[in-house]
Design a protein around this motif. Structure first.
Motif, PDB file in Angstrom:
ATOM      1  N   ALA A 112       0.981  -1.298  -0.001  1.00 46.84           N
ATOM      2  CA  ALA A 112      -0.194   0.058  -0.233  1.00 46.84           C
ATOM      3  C   ALA A 112       0.769   1.224  -0.050  1.00 46.84           C
ATOM      4  O   ALA A 112       0.542   2.247  -0.296  1.00 46.84           O
ATOM      5  N   ARG A 113       1.883   1.173   0.407  1.00 45.24           N
ATOM      6  CA  ARG A 113       2.957   2.349   0.508  1.00 45.24           C
ATOM      7  C   ARG A 113       3.847   2.316  -0.683  1.00 45.24           C
ATOM      8  O   ARG A 113       4.660   3.313  -1.048  1.00 45.24           O
ATOM      9  N   ALA A 114       3.778   1.313  -1.457  1.00 43.06           N
ATOM     10  CA  ALA A 114       4.881   1.167  -2.651  1.00 43.06           C
ATOM     11  C   ALA A 114       4.468   2.289  -3.683  1.00 43.06           C
ATOM     12  O   ALA A 114       3.220   2.645  -3.956  1.00 43.06           O
ATOM     13  N   SER A 115       5.353   2.418  -4.658  1.00 41.71           N
ATOM     14  CA  SER A 115       5.292   3.585  -5.780  1.00 41.71           C
ATOM     15  C   SER A 115       5.946   3.179  -6.920  1.00 41.71           C
ATOM     16  O   SER A 115       6.878   2.673  -6.789  1.00 41.71           O
ATOM     17  N   THR A 116       5.563   3.593  -8.067  1.00 43.46           N
ATOM     18  CA  THR A 116       6.448   3.341  -9.412  1.00 43.46           C
ATOM     19  C   THR A 116       7.043   4.758  -9.723  1.00 43.46           C
ATOM     20  O   THR A 116       7.256   4.952 -11.065  1.00 43.46           O
ATOM     21  N   TYR A 117       7.100   5.507  -8.881  1.00 45.86           N
ATOM     22  CA  TYR A 117       8.044   6.822  -9.295  1.00 45.86           C
ATOM     23  C   TYR A 117       9.248   6.372 -10.042  1.00 45.86           C
ATOM     24  O   TYR A 117       9.544   7.235 -10.769  1.00 45.86           O
ATOM     25  N   GLY A 118       9.911   5.266  -9.343  1.00 43.29           N
ATOM     26  CA  GLY A 118      11.325   5.450 -10.038  1.00 43.29           C
ATOM     27  C   GLY A 118      11.275   5.010 -11.634  1.00 43.29           C
ATOM     28  O   GLY A 118      12.060   5.085 -12.224  1.00 43.29           O
ATOM     29  N   VAL A 119      10.116   4.249 -11.997  1.00 42.62           N
ATOM     30  CA  VAL A 119       9.647   3.803 -13.286  1.00 42.62           C
ATOM     31  C   VAL A 119       9.865   5.246 -14.305  1.00 42.62           C
ATOM     32  O   VAL A 119      10.260   5.393 -15.189  1.00 42.62           O
ATOM     33  N   GLY A 120       9.057   6.401 -13.620  1.00 46.65           N
ATOM     34  CA  GLY A 120       9.062   7.334 -14.596  1.00 46.65           C
ATOM     35  C   GLY A 120      10.601   8.065 -14.350  1.00 46.65           C
ATOM     36  O   GLY A 120      11.119   8.779 -15.404  1.00 46.65           O
ATOM     37  N   GLU A 121      11.400   8.104 -13.435  1.00 44.47           N
ATOM     38  CA  GLU A 121      12.691   8.276 -13.493  1.00 44.47           C
ATOM     39  C   GLU A 121      13.446   7.861 -14.496  1.00 44.47           C
ATOM     40  O   GLU A 121      14.137   8.093 -15.395  1.00 44.47           O
ATOM     41  N   LEU A 122      13.219   6.506 -14.610  1.00 48.14           N
ATOM     42  CA  LEU A 122      13.887   5.732 -15.642  1.00 48.14           C
ATOM     43  C   LEU A 122      13.424   6.292 -16.758  1.00 48.14           C
ATOM     44  O   LEU A 122      14.578   6.306 -17.940  1.00 48.14           O
ATOM     45  N   VAL A 123      12.477   6.427 -17.225  1.00 50.10           N
ATOM     46  CA  VAL A 123      11.716   6.847 -18.632  1.00 50.10           C
ATOM     47  C   VAL A 123      12.562   8.487 -18.801  1.00 50.10           C
ATOM     48  O   VAL A 123      13.141   8.536 -20.087  1.00 50.10           O
ATOM     49  N   ALA A 124      12.631   9.191 -17.714  1.00 47.03           N
ATOM     50  CA  ALA A 124      13.429  10.544 -17.944  1.00 47.03           C
ATOM     51  C   ALA A 124      14.839  10.159 -18.249  1.00 47.03           C
ATOM     52  O   ALA A 124      15.300  11.258 -19.035  1.00 47.03           O
ATOM     53  N   HIS A 125      15.440   9.569 -17.583  1.00 49.49           N
ATOM     54  CA  HIS A 125      16.920   8.970 -17.873  1.00 49.49           C
ATOM     55  C   HIS A 125      17.236   8.532 -19.144  1.00 49.49           C
ATOM     56  O   HIS A 125      18.094   9.001 -19.960  1.00 49.49           O
ATOM     57  N   ALA A 126      16.089   7.684 -19.785  1.00 49.92           N
ATOM     58  CA  ALA A 126      16.203   7.186 -21.039  1.00 49.92           C
ATOM     59  C   ALA A 126      16.109   8.690 -21.917  1.00 49.92           C
ATOM     60  O   ALA A 126      16.932   8.624 -23.211  1.00 49.92           O
ATOM     61  N   VAL A 127      15.147   9.369 -21.819  1.00 50.61           N
ATOM     62  CA  VAL A 127      14.852  10.620 -22.621  1.00 50.61           C
ATOM     63  C   VAL A 127      16.351  11.657 -22.656  1.00 50.61           C
ATOM     64  O   VAL A 127      16.513  12.016 -23.712  1.00 50.61           O
ATOM     65  N   ASP A 128      16.731  11.645 -21.519  1.00 47.61           N
ATOM     66  CA  ASP A 128      17.890  12.431 -21.171  1.00 47.61           C
ATOM     67  C   ASP A 128      19.153  12.073 -21.884  1.00 47.61           C
ATOM     68  O   ASP A 128      20.070  12.685 -22.272  1.00 47.61           O
ATOM     69  N   ALA A 129      19.131  10.483 -21.908  1.00 41.64           N
ATOM     70  CA  ALA A 129      20.261  10.003 -22.853  1.00 41.64           C
ATOM     71  C   ALA A 129      20.144   9.881 -24.351  1.00 41.64           C
ATOM     72  O   ALA A 129      21.104   9.331 -25.067  1.00 41.64           O
ATOM     73  N   GLY A 130      18.797  10.453 -24.666  1.00 44.68           N
ATOM     74  CA  GLY A 130      18.808  10.524 -26.089  1.00 44.68           C
ATOM     75  C   GLY A 130      17.527   9.730 -26.913  1.00 44.68           C
ATOM     76  O   GLY A 130      17.421   9.812 -27.961  1.00 44.68           O
ATOM     77  N   ALA A 131      16.852   9.039 -26.182  1.00 44.35           N
ATOM     78  CA  ALA A 131      15.599   8.221 -26.696  1.00 44.35           C
ATOM     79  C   ALA A 131      14.576   9.137 -27.112  1.00 44.35           C
ATOM     80  O   ALA A 131      14.426  10.212 -26.424  1.00 44.35           O
ATOM     81  N   ARG A 132      13.878   8.952 -28.078  1.00 45.32           N
ATOM     82  CA  ARG A 132      12.977   9.642 -28.792  1.00 45.32           C
ATOM     83  C   ARG A 132      11.703   8.942 -28.506  1.00 45.32           C
ATOM     84  O   ARG A 132      10.658   9.249 -28.687  1.00 45.32           O
ATOM     85  N   ARG A 133      11.945   7.665 -28.121  1.00 45.42           N
ATOM     86  CA  ARG A 133      10.850   6.592 -28.050  1.00 45.42           C
ATOM     87  C   ARG A 133      11.101   5.716 -26.858  1.00 45.42           C
ATOM     88  O   ARG A 133      12.285   5.430 -26.858  1.00 45.42           O
ATOM     89  N   VAL A 134      10.418   5.566 -25.995  1.00 43.90           N
ATOM     90  CA  VAL A 134      10.794   4.648 -24.664  1.00 43.90           C
ATOM     91  C   VAL A 134       9.852   3.334 -24.529  1.00 43.90           C
ATOM     92  O   VAL A 134       8.400   3.568 -24.828  1.00 43.90           O
ATOM     93  N   VAL A 135      10.247   2.189 -24.536  1.00 41.27           N
ATOM     94  CA  VAL A 135       9.574   1.062 -24.370  1.00 41.27           C
ATOM     95  C   VAL A 135       9.658   0.700 -23.058  1.00 41.27           C
ATOM     96  O   VAL A 135      10.803   0.254 -22.584  1.00 41.27           O
ATOM     97  N   VAL A 136       8.458   0.179 -22.357  1.00 47.75           N
ATOM     98  CA  VAL A 136       8.590  -0.067 -20.726  1.00 47.75           C
ATOM     99  C   VAL A 136       8.087  -1.487 -20.615  1.00 47.75           C
ATOM    100  O   VAL A 136       6.952  -1.985 -21.147  1.00 47.75           O
ATOM    101  N   GLY A 137       9.125  -2.363 -20.196  1.00 44.40           N
ATOM    102  CA  GLY A 137       8.689  -3.740 -19.965  1.00 44.40           C
ATOM    103  C   GLY A 137       8.033  -3.883 -18.625  1.00 44.40           C
ATOM    104  O   GLY A 137       8.565  -3.271 -17.691  1.00 44.40           O
ATOM    105  N   LEU A 138       7.015  -4.430 -18.538  1.00 46.76           N
ATOM    106  CA  LEU A 138       6.126  -4.844 -17.378  1.00 46.76           C
ATOM    107  C   LEU A 138       5.655  -6.282 -17.443  1.00 46.76           C
ATOM    108  O   LEU A 138       4.840  -6.578 -18.305  1.00 46.76           O
ATOM    109  N   GLY A 139       6.248  -7.190 -16.652  1.00 42.54           N
ATOM    110  CA  GLY A 139       6.051  -8.571 -16.538  1.00 42.54           C
ATOM    111  C   GLY A 139       4.814  -8.759 -15.846  1.00 42.54           C
ATOM    112  O   GLY A 139       4.099  -8.028 -15.153  1.00 42.54           O
TER     113      GLY A 139
END
Length: 139
Positions: A112-139
Motif C-alpha cells: 500500500a505504501r509502494a510507488s512506481t515513481y522510479g519507473v518515471g525516473e527511468l523514462v526520464a533518464h532514457a530521454v535525457d540519454a537521447g531516446a526519442r521513444r521509450v518502451v517499458v517492460g512490465l512483466g
C-alpha cells in the motif's frame, strides 16, 4: 536439423541468455551437426533489458532511481539507436519489497505504501540519454 532454443529466465538461477546458452551447449554436445539458434525471451519482467541487449545490441546505461519504498536502487536501461528500453521491475519489482513468511508476497501493508515513481525516473533518464521513444517492460 535446425533447432531453435527460446527460453525465458529460470527465476533465481539463470537469466534467459544464460539458459539459452546452456541449452544450446548441451544440444551441440549430443548433436554437433545440428544448427542451433538461440533467441532468449522475456515477458517484460526481470531480464527484459538483458534479452533485448543480446538481440539488439545498443548501450546499457546505469542509473539510480527511487525504489518502490523510496530508497535509491540501481537500475540499467538500454539505449538502442533512439529507442530506450526500460524494465519496470528494476524500479518497482516485487524483488525490491520485503516479503512475508511465504517468501512470495509482500509484508502486509507494505504494498500500500509502494510507488512506481522510479519507473518515471527511468523514462526520464532514457530521454535525457537521447531516446526519442521509450518502451517499458512490465512483466
Amino acid at each position: 536439423m535446425r533447432i531453435l532454443v527460446a527460453p525465458d529466465k529460470f527465476a533465481g538461477t539463470l537469466t534467459a541468455v544464460e539458459a539459452a546458452d546452456a541449452i544450446a551447449e548441451g544440444w551441440r554436445r549430443s548433436a554437433p551437426d545440428d544448427e542451433v539458434v538461440t533467441v532468449p525471451m522475456a515477458d517484460g519482467g526481470p531480464g527484459f533489458v538483458d534479452v533485448l541487449h543480446s538481440s539488439l545490441g545498443g548501450e546499457l546505461l546505469a542509473s539510480t532511481v527511487a525504489g518502490p519504498l523510496g530508497e535509491p536502487v540501481p537500475a540499467t536501461f538500454l539505449l538502442a539507436g533512439d529507442v530506450g528500453y526500460i524494465e519496470s521491475a528494476q524500479a518497482c519489482g516485487l524483488a525490491l519489497l520485503p516479503l512475508g513468511d511465504d517468501g512470495r508476497t509482500p509484508v502486509p501493508g507494505v504494498a500500500a505504501r509502494a510507488s512506481t515513481y522510479g519507473v518515471g525516473e527511468l523514462v526520464a533518464h532514457a530521454v535525457d540519454a537521447g531516446a526519442r521513444r521509450v518502451v517499458v517492460g512490465l512483466g
